[in-house]
Write a protein that holds these residues in place. Structure first.
Motif, PDB file in Angstrom:
ATOM      1  N   UNK A  42      -5.673   0.593   4.190  1.00 27.58           N
ATOM      2  CA  UNK A  42      -5.155   1.349   2.841  1.00 27.58           C
ATOM      3  C   UNK A  42      -3.797   1.569   3.530  1.00 27.58           C
ATOM      4  N   UNK A  43      -2.567   1.832   4.343  1.00 24.64           N
ATOM      5  CA  UNK A  43      -1.796   1.760   4.631  1.00 24.64           C
ATOM      6  C   UNK A  43      -1.114   0.883   5.676  1.00 24.64           C
ATOM      7  N   UNK A  44       0.095   0.321   5.624  1.00 21.51           N
ATOM      8  CA  UNK A  44       1.169  -0.734   5.950  1.00 21.51           C
ATOM      9  C   UNK A  44       1.044   0.166   7.109  1.00 21.51           C
ATOM     10  N   UNK A  45       1.591  -1.222   7.771  1.00 21.91           N
ATOM     11  CA  UNK A  45       0.826  -1.015   9.530  1.00 21.91           C
ATOM     12  C   UNK A  45       2.254  -1.774   9.851  1.00 21.91           C
ATOM     13  N   UNK A  46       1.436  -1.681  11.748  1.00 19.69           N
ATOM     14  CA  UNK A  46       2.986  -2.813  12.745  1.00 19.69           C
ATOM     15  C   UNK A  46       4.204  -2.339  12.677  1.00 19.69           C
ATOM     16  N   UNK A  59       6.648  -2.289  10.452  1.00 19.93           N
ATOM     17  CA  UNK A  59       7.384  -1.830   8.997  1.00 19.93           C
ATOM     18  C   UNK A  59       6.707  -0.278   8.854  1.00 19.93           C
ATOM     19  N   UNK A  60       5.261   0.070   9.535  1.00 18.97           N
ATOM     20  CA  UNK A  60       5.161   1.402   9.564  1.00 18.97           C
ATOM     21  C   UNK A  60       5.767   2.537  10.496  1.00 18.97           C
ATOM     22  N   UNK A 119      -4.644   6.340  -3.217  1.00 21.80           N
ATOM     23  CA  UNK A 119      -3.927   4.476  -2.904  1.00 21.80           C
ATOM     24  C   UNK A 119      -5.203   3.318  -2.482  1.00 21.80           C
ATOM     25  N   UNK A 120      -4.041   1.734  -2.392  1.00 21.11           N
ATOM     26  CA  UNK A 120      -4.955   1.104  -2.079  1.00 21.11           C
ATOM     27  C   UNK A 120      -4.726   0.059  -1.719  1.00 21.11           C
ATOM     28  N   UNK A 121      -5.483  -0.435  -0.408  1.00 23.61           N
ATOM     29  CA  UNK A 121      -4.918  -0.983  -0.010  1.00 23.61           C
ATOM     30  C   UNK A 121      -4.792  -2.710  -0.558  1.00 23.61           C
ATOM     31  N   UNK A 129       1.805 -10.373   9.190  1.00 22.14           N
ATOM     32  CA  UNK A 129       0.955  -9.141   9.817  1.00 22.14           C
ATOM     33  C   UNK A 129       0.978  -7.584   8.308  1.00 22.14           C
ATOM     34  N   UNK A 130       1.058  -7.970   7.053  1.00 19.68           N
ATOM     35  CA  UNK A 130       1.111  -7.256   5.884  1.00 19.68           C
ATOM     36  C   UNK A 130       0.341  -7.717   5.028  1.00 19.68           C
ATOM     37  N   UNK A 184      -4.405  -5.484   1.961  1.00 17.70           N
ATOM     38  CA  UNK A 184      -4.811  -5.872   2.743  1.00 17.70           C
ATOM     39  C   UNK A 184      -6.374  -4.934   3.110  1.00 17.70           C
ATOM     40  N   UNK A 212       0.871  -1.108   0.256  1.00 16.96           N
ATOM     41  CA  UNK A 212      -0.134   0.399  -0.534  1.00 16.96           C
ATOM     42  C   UNK A 212       0.529   1.165  -0.279  1.00 16.96           C
ATOM     43  N   UNK A 213       1.543   1.394   0.744  1.00 20.18           N
ATOM     44  CA  UNK A 213       3.172   2.432   0.166  1.00 20.18           C
ATOM     45  C   UNK A 213       4.110   2.180  -0.362  1.00 20.18           C
ATOM     46  N   UNK A 235       4.992   6.470   9.935  1.00 23.43           N
ATOM     47  CA  UNK A 235       3.229   5.683   8.580  1.00 23.43           C
ATOM     48  C   UNK A 235       2.510   5.770   9.773  1.00 23.43           C
TER      49      UNK A 235
END
Lengths: 298, 462
Positions: free
Chosen positions: B264-268, B270-271, A148-150, A241-242, A153, A132-133, B276
């Motif tokens: 819609x965004x990176x998580x955990x 890594x973010x 932007x789209x996930x 997790x991603x 996720x 996503x990023x 982020x």
């Protein structure tokens, strides 16, 4: 009439090598399949020493299992969309490449490449594309002001994203088969159509498509079977997790894998495998039925 | 007569000299440091120090060959499930308190010698000891089965730079209301209103039980636990109640009401390392990664924000020896060896792998990395949600995780406690069915949730 010594020697040689293949098939295929049937009637926990016979209980539980129902729905949807679009795009690409354009064989190789690359690296690469990023896809859609789209996720997009990857990956193989079919159509059919004043579209509908039906049927069945057995991309893309939400991309083999090797319920997973086997068997029978009806099979 | 006397005399001589000699011989054989010891772990980050353990132990004991292998966690669990019942297990394996009960209950795990039990009882923190007591098939009461290797409470991380830029104080939020408030101030959106930087990064997706584990943190803060014990000592779901609704509404509010997190965004982790998200919750392992890979990242850690209660999730990993091990004494010797201060401190300092031994001075590490402290110092009344020691716990957590993950995307649940209760009820039915299938379901009310109150001082010196 007896065999000569040489013939006997040759026969022994043939039987020896056939028996090796037969034994391999017996141990690697036949016995595991029979064991799966057998295990499906037991509460067969991998760890517990007691494994009681439960009759059809595993199958009854399957009918009440929401995860199984989700898996059946997701897999059917996946198969329908992937097979439809794979065949459509493959045919379009084959038609384009059949025109003997400059560098056509280079394009054939490019389209065919994904099928020779193992699915794990392909899935990992697409996981990065869908990031996503930092993913390329979000960068590209950002150029035309799409937010932007996930892709993986967001549960609304995750199954579709895996479908897109699978379609991309399978186009090459299907395209090659279509190409072979197209090249096998005798040129005089097209010449006759031209003499009769048929346009390109009419020629395609009246000559190309009907003559491609046996190949299309074959590809439909093979792709459907493959689609019902989808596992690797789903497994790779739901890890970590991603990763994609598991329920949104729950497919039959994933569910079987989870029941067998995550929860160690081998009996239950075997019952599920048996259902998958029946689905695939049904599709195969359908194939033979249609082929016979159309006179493709004697 | 003479012959009988001779036999009696000979027997007496044998008893006097033979038996001690025999037992001495046995003792010598038991203590003989010879052979191969296989060790399996489910965390690859442990391997750097394990490589050193292997080198040192083999140098000190030339007759012993250590074979240490690390696998991906899920692969490791599968390998255990296949190898232990088949008698092909490694000599030592390091696993968690929610994986091992099924092997102990079925009698596959060896009981440690008394010397190991007293070693654990005298040198390990109170929490890790209380969590690591199990009942085998021949046990009257639960006892120690392994040497604890980690005991870890989850903490909240916050990005100091983002907090400063957003006009927030240099501390983590103390309550849920502050999480929403801080999150709203720290979140950033693009021109189209899409979240670019999260206020907080929650665990919303990914396969596996991690979603449920993180959810239990909110659940314990709301006054619930995933499972609870009934009066008959059996178990049932303990989240189809107000605590469950409150915990779920925390997620729904973050996602759909305050929009401080999104799909819609990176998580955990890594973010967090990429700036982020302003906050997220985890174990301590990201800390050394941040220190080495992102030295400019200004961050702090803290105990979790509270709601009705303060609390977090707590879990452990211990070293176990299976019954199939041919040389158990040597295996226990190796297990004790790699739990020496020198290695535990290295794991702690370089990997954030929290050692549960309290007879070691960690003050130099705490001075260098004060962010570690929040996993050891708990406010009064702070609750630690534990994994229930049940065989199907992974199945329960994973299936619950899927249901709750589906619920997170449902914006109609905003200010909709009835809708949330319906979802939780359905999930609880599934949880209870798994318990029934395993003969673990208890009727009646939950009388004992799966939490413990954290002792104010669990024994560490700072």
């Amino acid at each position: 009439m007896g065999y000569s010594n040489l013939q006997k020697k040759k026969l022994r040689f043939v039987f020896f090598w056939i028996s090796i293949i037969f034994l391999l098939y017996l141990f690697l295929r036949f016995i595991p399949i029979i064991s799966t049937f057998y295990l499906s009637f037991f509460r067969w926990d991998l760890i517990r020493p007691v494994k009681p016979f439960v009759g059809f209980n595993n199958f009854i539980r399957l009918l009440q299992d929401e995860n199984f129902k989700i898996a059946i729905w997701n897999t059917s949807l996946f198969a329908f969309i992937v097979v439809t679009f794979t065949l459509l795009f493959s045919l379009l690409v084959a038609l384009a490449l059949e025109r003997k354009i400059a560098g056509g064989s280079v394009f054939e190789i490019i389209f065919f490449l994904p099928i020779v690359i193992p699915l794990v690296p392909i899935s990992l690469t697409w996981k990065w594309i869908y990031d996503p990023t930092n993913g390329v896809l979000n960068y590209l859609i950002g150029l035309v002001d799409i937010p932007k789209q996930g892709w993986l996720i967001n549960p609304r997009l995750s199954l579709g994203s895996i479908m897109a990857m699978t379609i991309w990956q399978r186009i090459g193989y299907n395209m090659i088969i279509f190409l072979v079919g197209l090249r096998e159509i005798p040129a005089q059919f097209y010449e006759a159509a031209k003499v009769d004043g048929a346009g390109k579209w009419q020629t395609f509908i009246s000559i190309t498509l009907p003559l491609l039906i046996p190949i299309t049927l074959y590809l439909t069945v093979m792709n459907t079977i493959e689609a019902f057995r989808i596992f690797t991309p789903v497994y790779v893309m739901t890890t970590g997790a991603q990763g994609a939400p598991a329920s949104a991309v729950r497919v039959l083999v994933m569910d079987i894998y989870q029941n067998a090797f995550r929860y160690f319920n081998l009996g239950y997973a075997s019952a599920e495998s048996l259902v998958l086997f029946l689905i695939i068997l049904l599709i195969s029978l359908l194939q033979f039925g249609v082929f016979r009806k159309r006179g493709v099979l004697a | 007569m003479k012959r009988a006397l001779c036999v009696a005399l000979l027997t007496l001589l044998m008893l006097c000299f033979g038996l001690p000699a025999f037992s001495r011989g046995q003792e010598e054989e038991i203590l003989e440091k010879k052979g191969t010891i296989k060790i399996w772990v489910g965390w690859s980050l442990l391997m750097d120090v394990f490589d050193k353990v292997e080198k040192d132990y083999e140098a000190e004991n030339p007759g012993v060959d250590l074979e240490i292998a690390a696998f991906k966690l899920r692969d490791f669990e599968q390998k255990l499930a296949i190898s232990i019942p088949a008698g092909q297990a490694p000599d030592i394996f390091v696993t968690s308190e929610y994986i091992v009960p099924q092997y102990i209950e079925t009698g596959y795990i060896a009981k440690p010698p008394k010397e190991i039990v007293s070693f654990v009882e005298s040198k390990y923190d109170k929490l890790v000891q209380s969590v690591n007591r199990f009942k085998g098939p021949d046990d009257v009461k639960p006892g120690i089965y392994g040497i604890p290797h980690i005991g870890i409470a989850r903490v909240i991380y916050y990005n100091k730079k983002i907090f400063r830029e957003s006009g927030l104080p240099d501390r983590a939020p103390a309550t849920w209301d502050e999480v929403f408030d801080f999150g709203k101030k720290a979140a950033r959106y693009d021109a189209q209103g899409t979240l670019e930087r999260g206020g907080i990064s929650l665990r919303l997706f990914g396969g596996g039980s991690g979603i449920a584990e993180k959810f239990t943190i909110k659940l314990v803060q709301a006054g619930g636990t995933l499972l609870g014990q009934t009066a008959d000592g059996k178990w049932k779901a303990n989240y189809d109640n107000q605590a469950g609704v409150d915990a779920l509404s925390f997620y729904i509010d973050c996602l759909h009401k305050y929009k401080i997190d999104s799909f819609e965004i990176k998580h955990d982790s890594d973010a967090f390392i990429n700036g982020q998200t302003a906050m997220f919750q985890r174990e301590l392992w990201p800390i050394p990664i941040y220190k080495s890979k992102a030295p400019d990242l200004e961050f702090g850690t803290s105990v979790m924000p509270s709601s009705k209660k303060g609390g977090t999730a707590y879990s452990t990993e211990s070293a176990f020896v299976p019954k199939s091990c041919k040389n158990k004494t040597l295996a226990w010797d190796v297990a004790k060896y790699f739990n020496q201060p020198v290695y535990l401190k290295q794991w702690f300092e370089t990997q954030g792998w929290v050692p549960p031994r309290i007879d070691i001075d960690y003050s130099d590490i705490f001075a260098k990395t004060p962010e570690y402290k929040s996993a050891f110092q708990f406010p009064e009344g702070y609750l630690l949600a534990l994994y229930p020691p049940l065989t199907p716990v992974d199945e329960i957590y994973t299936k619950f995780a899927e249901r709750i993950s589906n619920a997170f995307r449902d914006s109609s649940l905003v200010d909709n406690p009835a809708g949330m209760a319906t979802i939780l009820k359905k999930a609880a039915n599934e949880t209870n069915q798994i318990l029934k299938d395993n003969g673990l379901f208890g009727e009646g009310k939950v009388v004992k949730p799966t939490w413990v109150e954290a002792p104010k001082d669990i024994g560490y010196k700072f």
